[in-house]
Design a protein around this motif. Structure first.
Motif, mmCIF file in Angstrom:
data_model
loop_
_atom_site.group_PDB
_atom_site.id
_atom_site.type_symbol
_atom_site.label_atom_id
_atom_site.label_comp_id
_atom_site.label_asym_id
_atom_site.label_seq_id
_atom_site.Cartn_x
_atom_site.Cartn_y
_atom_site.Cartn_z
ATOM 1 N N ASP A 1 0.832 -1.212 0.000
ATOM 2 C CA ASP A 1 0.000 0.000 0.000
ATOM 3 C C ASP A 1 0.860 1.253 0.000
ATOM 4 N N MET A 2 1.939 1.248 0.780
ATOM 5 C CA MET A 2 2.825 2.417 0.821
ATOM 6 C C MET A 2 3.511 2.633 -0.532
ATOM 7 N N LEU A 3 3.949 1.557 -1.170
ATOM 8 C CA LEU A 3 4.592 1.689 -2.472
ATOM 9 C C LEU A 3 3.608 2.168 -3.533
ATOM 10 N N ARG A 4 2.376 1.692 -3.463
ATOM 11 C CA ARG A 4 1.357 2.174 -4.398
ATOM 12 C C ARG A 4 1.132 3.669 -4.203
ATOM 13 N N ALA A 5 1.047 4.092 -2.935
ATOM 14 C CA ALA A 5 0.838 5.511 -2.649
ATOM 15 C C ALA A 5 2.027 6.336 -3.131
ATOM 16 N N ARG A 6 3.240 5.832 -2.902
ATOM 17 C CA ARG A 6 4.438 6.558 -3.347
ATOM 18 C C ARG A 6 4.459 6.670 -4.869
ATOM 19 N N PHE A 7 4.020 5.610 -5.542
ATOM 20 C CA PHE A 7 3.986 5.622 -7.009
ATOM 21 C C PHE A 7 2.993 6.657 -7.542
ATOM 22 N N MET A 8 1.866 6.850 -6.838
ATOM 23 C CA MET A 8 0.826 7.762 -7.321
ATOM 24 C C MET A 8 1.051 9.199 -6.853
ATOM 25 N N GLN A 9 2.086 9.431 -6.049
ATOM 26 C CA GLN A 9 2.302 10.742 -5.443
ATOM 27 C C GLN A 9 2.456 11.862 -6.481
ATOM 28 N N ASP A 10 3.138 11.568 -7.582
ATOM 29 C CA ASP A 10 3.387 12.605 -8.587
ATOM 30 C C ASP A 10 2.284 12.672 -9.643
ATOM 31 N N LYS A 11 1.159 11.998 -9.377
ATOM 32 C CA LYS A 11 0.063 11.976 -10.342
ATOM 33 C C LYS A 11 -1.175 12.706 -9.809
ATOM 34 N N MET A 12 -0.965 13.528 -8.800
ATOM 35 C CA MET A 12 -2.075 14.288 -8.194
ATOM 36 C C MET A 12 -2.792 15.125 -9.260
ATOM 37 N N GLY A 13 -4.124 15.085 -9.223
ATOM 38 C CA GLY A 13 -4.914 15.863 -10.157
ATOM 39 C C GLY A 13 -5.168 15.181 -11.487
ATOM 40 N N GLN A 14 -4.443 14.086 -11.775
ATOM 41 C CA GLN A 14 -4.648 13.382 -13.037
ATOM 42 C C GLN A 14 -5.902 12.503 -12.964
ATOM 43 N N THR A 15 -6.474 12.247 -14.144
ATOM 44 C CA THR A 15 -7.711 11.459 -14.229
ATOM 45 C C THR A 15 -7.431 10.094 -14.847
ATOM 46 N N PHE A 16 -8.054 9.073 -14.263
ATOM 47 C CA PHE A 16 -7.875 7.703 -14.743
ATOM 48 C C PHE A 16 -9.230 6.996 -14.804
ATOM 49 N N SER A 17 -9.334 6.006 -15.675
ATOM 50 C CA SER A 17 -10.525 5.150 -15.692
ATOM 51 C C SER A 17 -10.290 3.990 -14.741
ATOM 52 N N GLY A 18 -11.379 3.448 -14.195
ATOM 53 C CA GLY A 18 -11.263 2.349 -13.249
ATOM 54 C C GLY A 18 -12.570 1.625 -13.064
ATOM 55 N N CYS A 19 -12.594 0.746 -12.068
ATOM 56 C CA CYS A 19 -13.759 -0.093 -11.811
ATOM 57 C C CYS A 19 -13.996 -0.170 -10.310
ATOM 58 N N VAL A 20 -15.258 -0.077 -9.887
ATOM 59 C CA VAL A 20 -15.605 -0.179 -8.471
ATOM 60 C C VAL A 20 -15.414 -1.627 -8.023
ATOM 61 N N THR A 21 -14.566 -1.831 -7.016
ATOM 62 C CA THR A 21 -14.236 -3.189 -6.573
ATOM 63 C C THR A 21 -14.735 -3.505 -5.168
ATOM 64 N N GLY A 22 -15.218 -2.502 -4.441
ATOM 65 C CA GLY A 22 -15.682 -2.764 -3.081
ATOM 66 C C GLY A 22 -16.308 -1.518 -2.480
ATOM 67 N N SER A 23 -16.948 -1.679 -1.336
ATOM 68 C CA SER A 23 -17.544 -0.540 -0.650
ATOM 69 C C SER A 23 -17.531 -0.797 0.849
ATOM 70 N N GLY A 24 -17.601 0.271 1.599
ATOM 71 C CA GLY A 24 -17.577 0.171 3.048
ATOM 72 C C GLY A 24 -18.159 1.407 3.683
ATOM 73 N N LYS A 25 -17.887 1.595 4.958
ATOM 74 C CA LYS A 25 -18.460 2.722 5.688
ATOM 75 C C LYS A 25 -17.942 4.068 5.189
ATOM 76 N N LYS A 26 -16.690 4.071 4.679
ATOM 77 C CA LYS A 26 -16.078 5.340 4.261
ATOM 78 C C LYS A 26 -16.430 5.734 2.830
ATOM 79 N N GLY A 27 -16.838 4.769 2.008
ATOM 80 C CA GLY A 27 -17.132 5.061 0.610
ATOM 81 C C GLY A 27 -16.947 3.826 -0.242
#
Length: 406
Positions: A318-344
């Motif tokens: 999770d930390m490596l994924r976050a570090r990888f996405m750090q320089d992509k702030m504001g960019q838009t990507f396509s994706g798929c809803v994979t789960g849900s919970g109390k937070k969203g």
């Protein structure tokens, strides 16, 4: 391994405390010293090494007709890669693996028969993608987060390891010797009832909620190629109990068997080491060491150690994924809803194997929660394709927050 790591020694106590090796991208925290794991007990090519062998003879249908267990010396002929072996199986150039083509193709045929038998008895194969982190060779920073490819070459080794593990379990049970077994409880019936409602959202009609592992295998076949295939498989996986170690044999729901243990990795798992000792004692007809109470204590320690290792591997990923996405702030990507919970709701990106949270504040106007907040219906149900924007990244916590872009 059992020869070098004596029961009760300082090395043995440290191995039990660690319980297993921990694997991070680009680094391993080994259970045993590298002198043992990478040298003395590693089957390096063109070197003789003492081993514990399980020899299984199969008939033309893939059924075991003879089993032998013995101590041996092995001189490995080559160290092949999954990529090279898969190339040979695909009829392509596999490099060094080409020299072993007849044997590899023979192994492939046997693997297919073993896999067919396992599925017929209710062995479940989710075949979900695993993350693979590509690290920069100089900075050691993540260059890419990919979906690791699981090929037939991987399946071949898995099937042979399962066959060996089952054979050793039968061997110890038949001779009433102590061992540590791998058990896996079935899923919660209430979760499976929710699944019945969920799959209807993707056009799959079930007459009743799946109860047995065979029912689940049939459901996985039914959703193959469906838009909700990944979502259904992930929901099935979440409904499953966690596999653990126990001092007596019991059901392994995921494999559809009651005789299963871990034998094939004594270098990196302590329960395998205990099983190796038990097999050696049986072969030498000596009294088995360890009472049921002692084995139960080892199981408890191993279960805690395994859970700790898995949590650490997830946290680092999770930390490596976050570090990888750090320089992509504001960019838009396509994706798929994979789960849900109390937070969203959670969205997995198509371009990178990265999952992030779309908070309720961003998604509540677009989603109608279903039973247990699983998002069974509405525009943001599981499996829904969306566009998201990277809103914030918290590297230490491994958190990535998305906002719906459309």
């Amino acid at each position: 391994v059992a020869h070098y790591v004596k029961a009760g020694s300082a090395l043995d106590k440290e191995a039990l405390a660690r319980s297993c090796s921990v694997y991070f991208p680009g680094r391993v925290l080994p259970m045993l010293p590298e002198k043992i794991s990478n040298e003395l007990c590693s089957l390096r090519p063109q070197e003789e090494h003492p081993t514990m062998t399980v020899q299984l003879d199969f008939d033309r249908l893939g059924r075991v007709k003879r089993e032998e267990f013995y101590e041996s010396v092995i001189c490995s002929r080559a160290r092949l890669t999954y990529t090279g072996v898969q190339a040979v199986m695909d009829g392509k150039d596999g490099g060094p693996a080409n020299a072993h083509k007849p044997m590899l193709l023979h192994m492939q045929k046997l693997m297919e028969k073993l896999k067919r038998q396992r599925r017929q008895r209710g062995g479940i194969d989710f075949d979900l993608p695993e993350p693979e982190v590509v690290l920069d060779s100089t900075t050691r920073e993540p260059d890419a987060i990919l979906r690791a490819e699981r090929t037939e070459a991987h399946c071949m080794i898995e099937e042979f390891m399962i066959a060996a593990n089952e054979a050793v379990a039968r061997f110890l049970i038949e001779h009433r010797r102590p061992g540590i077994y791998r058990v896996h409880p079935g899923p919660d019936p209430e979760d499976l009832h929710d699944l019945l409602l969920f799959v209807r959202h993707f056009g799959v009609e079930l007459k009743h909620a799946p109860k047995t592992s065979k029912d689940i295998c049939k459901l996985i076949e039914d959703v193959q190629g469906n838009a909700g295939e990944l979502a259904v498989k992930r929901m099935l996986l979440r409904s499953m109990g966690r596999a653990t170690y126990a001092a007596s044999p019991a059901l392994h729901f995921g494999l559809g068997t009651r005789t299963y243990l871990h034998f094939t990795s004594p270098i990196r798992r302590y329960p395998d080491l205990v099983v190796h000792r038990s097999v050696k004692e049986l072969l030498h007809d000596s009294k088995a060491a360890g009472s049921d109470k002692q084995l139960s204590a080892v199981c408890e320690t191993s279960n805690r150690g395994e859970y700790r290792a898995v949590r650490a591997e997830w946290d680092v990923m999770d930390m490596l994924r976050a570090r990888f996405m750090q320089d992509k702030m504001g960019q838009t990507f396509s994706g798929c809803v994979t789960g849900s919970g109390k937070k969203g709701v959670y969205v997995e990106l198509d371009e990178y194997f990265v999952e992030g949270l779309v908070p309720d504040s961003s998604s509540r106007h677009y989603r109608i929660p279903g039973k247990k907040d699983q998002g069974l219906e509405g525009p943001l149900a599981l499996g829904t394709k969306v566009k998201v924007r990277i809103e914030s990244v918290n590297v230490p916590e491994g958190e990535i927050l998305f906002a719906l872009a459309r």
